[in-house]
Design an enzyme around this catalytic site. Structure first.
Site, PDB file in Angstrom:
ATOM      1  CG  ASP A  56      -5.696   8.621  -7.342  1.00 37.83           C
ATOM      2  OD1 ASP A  56      -5.951   9.532  -6.529  1.00 37.83           O
ATOM      3  OD2 ASP A  56      -5.075   8.832  -8.405  1.00 37.83           O
ATOM      4  CE1 TYR A 160      -1.653  18.703   5.052  1.00 33.25           C
ATOM      5  CE2 TYR A 160      -1.005  20.131   6.875  1.00 33.25           C
ATOM      6  CZ  TYR A 160      -1.386  18.883   6.401  1.00 33.25           C
ATOM      7  OH  TYR A 160      -1.509  17.837   7.276  1.00 33.25           O
ATOM      8  CE  LYS A 164      -4.922  17.118   6.151  1.00 29.71           C
ATOM      9  NZ  LYS A 164      -5.443  15.744   5.995  1.00 29.71           N
TER      10      LYS A 164
END
Length: 240
Positions: A56, A160, A164
């Site tokens: 994880d 999101y 990135k």
């Protein structure tokens, strides 16, 4: 035999990448947050040169346990593919998105990558040609996001894409730090691919996406480092 660790490898692009690396003669560690799903993936691959590792990327203890486990079975790691990621859900309107959503997405997509990379750096340094592939997105490109003619211009959000973008910045910095070594460190966008991640809405296939990741995971000594490549640009460089 060369070795590779792929995070989030129990399905989708990660699983397809594992299959292609196995075909290329690598031993592949399947990183999976859910150990049972990882075991299912290994069974699906049906190959002796695989092992599942509970991993994880948001849990420091899980990362360190994975490093210890892999370190007991190999003296070096040749490839690290930081593939695990989450979207956080959409929409992500900057003026109203819950800050906790942004934190959660960054925890996986950005901080998780850093933690895993640092934990496995010693094993990577023992490889004669270590490769790190950070799986990014076309939505990370600030240049494209500022171009109204870009096909995904309206796909903006506060979690999101920015996670990135941050990942790309880390990739650049890491590649620079390792510039005088045999490391190759690149950010690779597999393109809009049909997976559970987007409810299978993408036009690309996992096999094609995986092929691009494998290309940069298996670069030769003269390969690029510190670059951003995208399947949406036929595997060539993308603007930052």
């Amino acid at each position: 035999m060369k070795t590779a660790l792929i995070t989030g490898a129990n399905k989708g692009i990660g699983l397809a990448t594992a299959q292609q690396l196995l075909d290329a003669g690598y031993f592949v560690y399947i990183g999976s947050r859910d150990i049972a799903k990882g075991e299912e993936a290994v069974a699906m691959l049906g190959h002796a040169n695989t092992a599942v590792v509970q991993l994880d990327v948001t849990d420091t203890h899980s990362i360190l346990a994975a490093r210890e486990l892999i370190g007991r079975s190999t003296t070096q790691l040749d490839v690290l593919i930081n593939n695990a990621g989450i979207s956080g859900g959409f929409p992500q309107a900057p003026a109203t998105v819950p800050v906790q959503m942004i934190r959660d997405v960054f925890e996986t997509n950005f901080f998780g990558v850093i933690q895993v990379t640092q934990a496995f750096m010693d094993l990577l340094q023992k490889s004669p040609q270590p490769r790190i592939v950070n799986v990014t997105s076309g939505l990370a490109s600030l240049t494209l996001h500022s171009d109204p003619s870009w096909v995904y211009y309206s796909f903006k959000g506060a979690a999101y894409g920015p996670s990135k973008t941050a990942l790309n910045a880390y990739t650049l910095s890491l590649a620079y730090e390792l510039r005088e070594t045999n490391f190759k460190v690149n950010a690779v966008d597999p393109g809009y691919t049909a997976t559970d991640f987007n409810h299978h809405s993408g036009p690309g296939t996992v096999e094609n996406a995986a092929a691009l990741l494998v290309r940069f995971a298996t670069l030769g000594a003269d390969g690029p480092t510190g670059k951003y490549f995208s399947n949406d640009r036929n595997g060539e460089t993308s603007p930052w």
